[in-house]
Design a protein around this motif. Structure first.
Motif, PDB file in Angstrom:
ATOM      1  N   ASN A 140       0.845  -1.188   0.000  1.00 37.65           N
ATOM      2  CA  ASN A 140       0.000   0.000   0.000  1.00 37.65           C
ATOM      3  C   ASN A 140       0.891   1.253   0.000  1.00 37.65           C
ATOM      4  OD1 ASN A 140      -1.732   2.241   1.023  1.00 37.65           O
ATOM      5  ND2 ASN A 140      -3.226   0.607   1.232  1.00 37.65           N
ATOM      6  N   PRO A 141       0.639   2.205  -0.908  1.00 39.28           N
ATOM      7  CA  PRO A 141       1.483   3.416  -0.952  1.00 39.28           C
ATOM      8  C   PRO A 141       1.541   4.165   0.365  1.00 39.28           C
ATOM      9  CG  PRO A 141       0.081   3.295  -2.895  1.00 39.28           C
ATOM     10  CD  PRO A 141      -0.395   2.218  -1.956  1.00 39.28           C
ATOM     11  N   ASN A 142       0.522   3.976   1.227  1.00 40.89           N
ATOM     12  CA  ASN A 142       0.487   4.675   2.505  1.00 40.89           C
ATOM     13  C   ASN A 142       1.084   3.862   3.656  1.00 40.89           C
ATOM     14  OD1 ASN A 142      -0.889   6.969   1.425  1.00 40.89           O
ATOM     15  ND2 ASN A 142      -2.780   5.784   1.431  1.00 40.89           N
ATOM     16  N   ALA A 143       1.526   2.657   3.365  1.00 35.28           N
ATOM     17  CA  ALA A 143       2.134   1.830   4.410  1.00 35.28           C
ATOM     18  C   ALA A 143       3.512   2.379   4.779  1.00 35.28           C
ATOM     19  CB  ALA A 143       2.263   0.385   3.926  1.00 35.28           C
ATOM     20  N   PRO A 144       3.966   2.130   6.010  1.00 32.17           N
ATOM     21  CA  PRO A 144       5.319   2.571   6.384  1.00 32.17           C
ATOM     22  C   PRO A 144       6.350   1.992   5.421  1.00 32.17           C
ATOM     23  CG  PRO A 144       4.105   1.792   8.314  1.00 32.17           C
ATOM     24  CD  PRO A 144       3.269   1.440   7.131  1.00 32.17           C
ATOM     25  N   LYS A 145       7.362   2.784   5.087  1.00 29.65           N
ATOM     26  CA  LYS A 145       8.383   2.317   4.143  1.00 29.65           C
ATOM     27  C   LYS A 145       9.093   1.069   4.669  1.00 29.65           C
ATOM     28  CE  LYS A 145      12.033   5.382   5.900  1.00 29.65           C
ATOM     29  NZ  LYS A 145      13.005   6.448   5.569  1.00 29.65           N
ATOM     30  N   GLU A 146       9.117   0.909   5.999  1.00 29.27           N
ATOM     31  CA  GLU A 146       9.782  -0.260   6.590  1.00 29.27           C
ATOM     32  C   GLU A 146       9.055  -1.564   6.276  1.00 29.27           C
ATOM     33  OE1 GLU A 146      10.960   3.327   8.977  1.00 29.27           O
ATOM     34  OE2 GLU A 146       9.059   2.514   8.207  1.00 29.27           O
ATOM     35  N   THR A 147       7.826  -1.469   5.771  1.00 32.91           N
ATOM     36  CA  THR A 147       7.085  -2.674   5.398  1.00 32.91           C
ATOM     37  C   THR A 147       7.864  -3.493   4.376  1.00 32.91           C
ATOM     38  OG1 THR A 147       5.019  -1.469   5.788  1.00 32.91           O
ATOM     39  CG2 THR A 147       4.843  -3.546   4.598  1.00 32.91           C
ATOM     40  N   MET A 148       8.738  -2.836   3.598  1.00 29.05           N
ATOM     41  CA  MET A 148       9.529  -3.545   2.598  1.00 29.05           C
ATOM     42  C   MET A 148      10.675  -4.353   3.212  1.00 29.05           C
ATOM     43  SD  MET A 148       8.274  -3.560  -0.326  1.00 29.05           S
ATOM     44  CE  MET A 148       9.695  -4.291  -1.143  1.00 29.05           C
ATOM     45  N   GLN A 149      10.893  -4.217   4.530  1.00 30.46           N
ATOM     46  CA  GLN A 149      11.914  -5.058   5.164  1.00 30.46           C
ATOM     47  C   GLN A 149      11.544  -6.526   5.010  1.00 30.46           C
ATOM     48  OE1 GLN A 149      12.283  -3.596   9.184  1.00 30.46           O
ATOM     49  NE2 GLN A 149      13.297  -1.696   8.566  1.00 30.46           N
ATOM     50  N   TYR A 150      10.276  -6.843   5.264  1.00 30.72           N
ATOM     51  CA  TYR A 150       9.785  -8.188   4.971  1.00 30.72           C
ATOM     52  C   TYR A 150       9.178  -8.256   3.573  1.00 30.72           C
ATOM     53  CZ  TYR A 150      10.492 -10.345   9.558  1.00 30.72           C
ATOM     54  OH  TYR A 150      11.064 -10.893  10.691  1.00 30.72           O
ATOM     55  N   GLY A 151       8.720  -7.100   3.063  1.00 33.74           N
ATOM     56  CA  GLY A 151       8.148  -7.064   1.720  1.00 33.74           C
ATOM     57  C   GLY A 151       9.137  -7.481   0.641  1.00 33.74           C
ATOM     58  N   GLN A 152      10.435  -7.322   0.921  1.00 28.55           N
ATOM     59  CA  GLN A 152      11.447  -7.716  -0.064  1.00 28.55           C
ATOM     60  C   GLN A 152      11.413  -9.219  -0.341  1.00 28.55           C
ATOM     61  OE1 GLN A 152      15.634  -7.421   1.300  1.00 28.55           O
ATOM     62  NE2 GLN A 152      14.846  -7.337   3.404  1.00 28.55           N
ATOM     63  N   PHE A 153      10.793  -9.984   0.556  1.00 28.39           N
ATOM     64  CA  PHE A 153      10.730 -11.433   0.364  1.00 28.39           C
ATOM     65  C   PHE A 153       9.491 -11.880  -0.405  1.00 28.39           C
ATOM     66  CE2 PHE A 153      12.972 -11.082   4.608  1.00 28.39           C
ATOM     67  CZ  PHE A 153      14.236 -11.376   4.106  1.00 28.39           C
ATOM     68  N   VAL A 154       8.637 -10.937  -0.767  1.00 29.80           N
ATOM     69  CA  VAL A 154       7.386 -11.315  -1.437  1.00 29.80           C
ATOM     70  C   VAL A 154       7.680 -12.145  -2.687  1.00 29.80           C
ATOM     71  CG1 VAL A 154       5.466 -10.387  -2.801  1.00 29.80           C
ATOM     72  CG2 VAL A 154       5.931  -9.489  -0.513  1.00 29.80           C
ATOM     73  N   GLY A 155       7.013 -13.278  -2.786  1.00 29.08           N
ATOM     74  CA  GLY A 155       7.247 -14.222  -3.872  1.00 29.08           C
ATOM     75  C   GLY A 155       7.394 -15.621  -3.295  1.00 29.08           C
ATOM     76  N   LYS A 156       7.798 -16.550  -4.136  1.00 27.59           N
ATOM     77  CA  LYS A 156       7.928 -17.946  -3.718  1.00 27.59           C
ATOM     78  C   LYS A 156       9.398 -18.351  -3.659  1.00 27.59           C
ATOM     79  CE  LYS A 156       6.038 -22.547  -4.706  1.00 27.59           C
ATOM     80  NZ  LYS A 156       5.155 -23.324  -5.605  1.00 27.59           N
ATOM     81  N   TRP A 157       9.757 -19.066  -2.587  1.00 28.77           N
ATOM     82  CA  TRP A 157      11.134 -19.470  -2.353  1.00 28.77           C
ATOM     83  C   TRP A 157      11.207 -20.985  -2.162  1.00 28.77           C
ATOM     84  CZ3 TRP A 157      14.907 -15.535  -1.986  1.00 28.77           C
ATOM     85  CH2 TRP A 157      14.402 -14.231  -1.936  1.00 28.77           C
ATOM     86  N   ASN A 158      12.220 -21.581  -2.743  1.00 28.42           N
ATOM     87  CA  ASN A 158      12.545 -22.976  -2.472  1.00 28.42           C
ATOM     88  C   ASN A 158      13.605 -23.006  -1.384  1.00 28.42           C
ATOM     89  OD1 ASN A 158      10.843 -23.989  -4.543  1.00 28.42           O
ATOM     90  ND2 ASN A 158      12.409 -23.478  -6.055  1.00 28.42           N
ATOM     91  N   VAL A 159      13.373 -23.797  -0.342  1.00 29.97           N
ATOM     92  CA  VAL A 159      14.281 -23.759   0.802  1.00 29.97           C
ATOM     93  C   VAL A 159      14.847 -25.143   1.113  1.00 29.97           C
ATOM     94  CG1 VAL A 159      13.150 -21.766   1.823  1.00 29.97           C
ATOM     95  CG2 VAL A 159      12.407 -24.032   2.486  1.00 29.97           C
ATOM     96  N   GLU A 160      16.102 -25.145   1.483  1.00 32.47           N
ATOM     97  CA  GLU A 160      16.766 -26.344   1.997  1.00 32.47           C
ATOM     98  C   GLU A 160      16.922 -26.159   3.497  1.00 32.47           C
ATOM     99  OE1 GLU A 160      20.388 -26.807  -0.125  1.00 32.47           O
ATOM    100  OE2 GLU A 160      19.412 -27.274  -2.037  1.00 32.47           O
ATOM    101  N   VAL A 161      16.398 -27.116   4.255  1.00 34.73           N
ATOM    102  CA  VAL A 161      16.346 -27.004   5.705  1.00 34.73           C
ATOM    103  C   VAL A 161      17.287 -28.014   6.350  1.00 34.73           C
ATOM    104  CG1 VAL A 161      14.814 -26.931   7.709  1.00 34.73           C
ATOM    105  CG2 VAL A 161      13.897 -26.460   5.419  1.00 34.73           C
ATOM    106  N   SER A 162      18.020 -27.557   7.360  1.00 32.62           N
ATOM    107  CA  SER A 162      18.884 -28.447   8.144  1.00 32.62           C
ATOM    108  C   SER A 162      18.440 -28.375   9.596  1.00 32.62           C
ATOM    109  CB  SER A 162      20.350 -28.021   8.019  1.00 32.62           C
ATOM    110  OG  SER A 162      20.781 -28.062   6.670  1.00 32.62           O
TER     111      SER A 162
END
Length: 292
Positions: A140-162
């Motif tokens: 949202n254009p009115n959301a705090p700019k810091e929302t992109m701290q987690y927003g940068q992960f938006v999308g799908k990720w394949n993960v290898e877990v240990s």
């Protein structure tokens, strides 16, 4: 200047023509939608080709960043130089801030003018043409700019877990992790999916989800966690970005800590540390994530 005005007028006239043509056949959303159009015009300068090329690369990267967070609806160049930006805002001051951060403006490669443009939302549906996050929502254009701290992960990720066992052995696993903008683009929700394998002892599917929203007053994130098989909501946990651009998450006891680190556009690392009796931290879960 008159030629440039004619170019812009022709573009808007063409859009109006398509609007009218489509409206004759479509049942569409007639909600009024306002945009700001920024018209770029090339300036005469003595910038050498090497520097100009670098600025152009930065310009393209900036365009992509605006698209990703939903601020830029559409953009394109004129064959003779300059071009148009359709900005997803009706606030001229906001549009000015976005445009003046463009590298070609900051380096005096282009000048710009702003114009307001109004249409019905369903006509020439610009919002539907934004290839930002597909089904992942948008900031949202009115959301705090810091929302992109987690927003940068938006999308799908394949993960290898240990996972570290009690015996001190590491067990490898795989999962998918999907991040989306939710709550009107003010929050980020992620979805963890680990499908069980028939030959494994623990072969049940496992699903989990975090919901995270930034609090401008505390300058930290509030996070809650839900998972399959557990009928309660866990949290509220605290999260923040440190000076190293790592994201830290913990509860009030601080007996454990989660860290997102080595973050790039296409990969990141994640670990879950637990405090031992002697005060040291032990990593018990590690993740390597790559953008799908």
């Amino acid at each position: 200047m008159e030629v440039k005005k004619l170019k812009l007028s022709f573009c808007l006239l063409l859009l109006a023509f398509f609007n009218y043509s489509f409206s004759q056949e479509m049942d569409y959303d007639k909600t009024i939608k306002q945009y700001i159009i920024a018209e770029f015009s090339p300036l005469e300068n003595n910038v050498d080709n090497t520097k100009r090329g670098k600025i152009q690369q930065e310009h393209m990267a900036y365009i992509k960043s605006l698209v990703k967070i939903g601020n830029l609806v559409m953009a394109g160049p004129y064959p003779t130089g300059g071009g148009l930006f359709f900005l997803n805002t009706s606030d001229e001051a906001q549009a000015k801030e976005w445009i003046e951060n463009d590298p070609t403006i900051k380096n005096a490669i282009n000048s710009y003018t702003l114009k307001k443009w109004v249409t019905e939302k369903g006509l020439f549906t610009l919002d539907n043409n934004v290839k930002t996050t597909s089904d992942y929502g948008k900031l949202n254009p009115n959301a705090p700019k810091e929302t992109m701290q987690y927003g940068q992960f938006v999308g799908k990720w394949n993960v290898e877990v240990s996972n570290l066992t009690r015996e001190g052995n590491w067990i490898e696993d795989k999962a998918t992790w999907e991040f989306k903008f939710v709550i009107g683009g003010y929050a980020v929700q992620d979805f963890w999916e680990r499908l069980g394998k028939p030959k494994e002892k623990d072969n049940e599917d496992y699903f989990g989800s975090n919901i995270r929203i930034y609090n401008p007053e505390s300058k930290k994130w509030n996070t809650v966690w839900l998972e399959s098989g557990n009928k309660s909501i866990q949290g509220i946990w605290t999260s923040y970005m440190n000076e190293q651009q790592e994201i830290i998450l913990h509860d009030d006891t601080k007996k454990w800590e989660i860290k997102f680190y080595n973050i790039t556009k296409t990969s990141f690392d994640w670990k879950w540390d637990f405090k031992l009796d002697d005060g040291t931290m032990q990593t018990r879960v590690k993740i390597k994530a790559k953008k799908s």
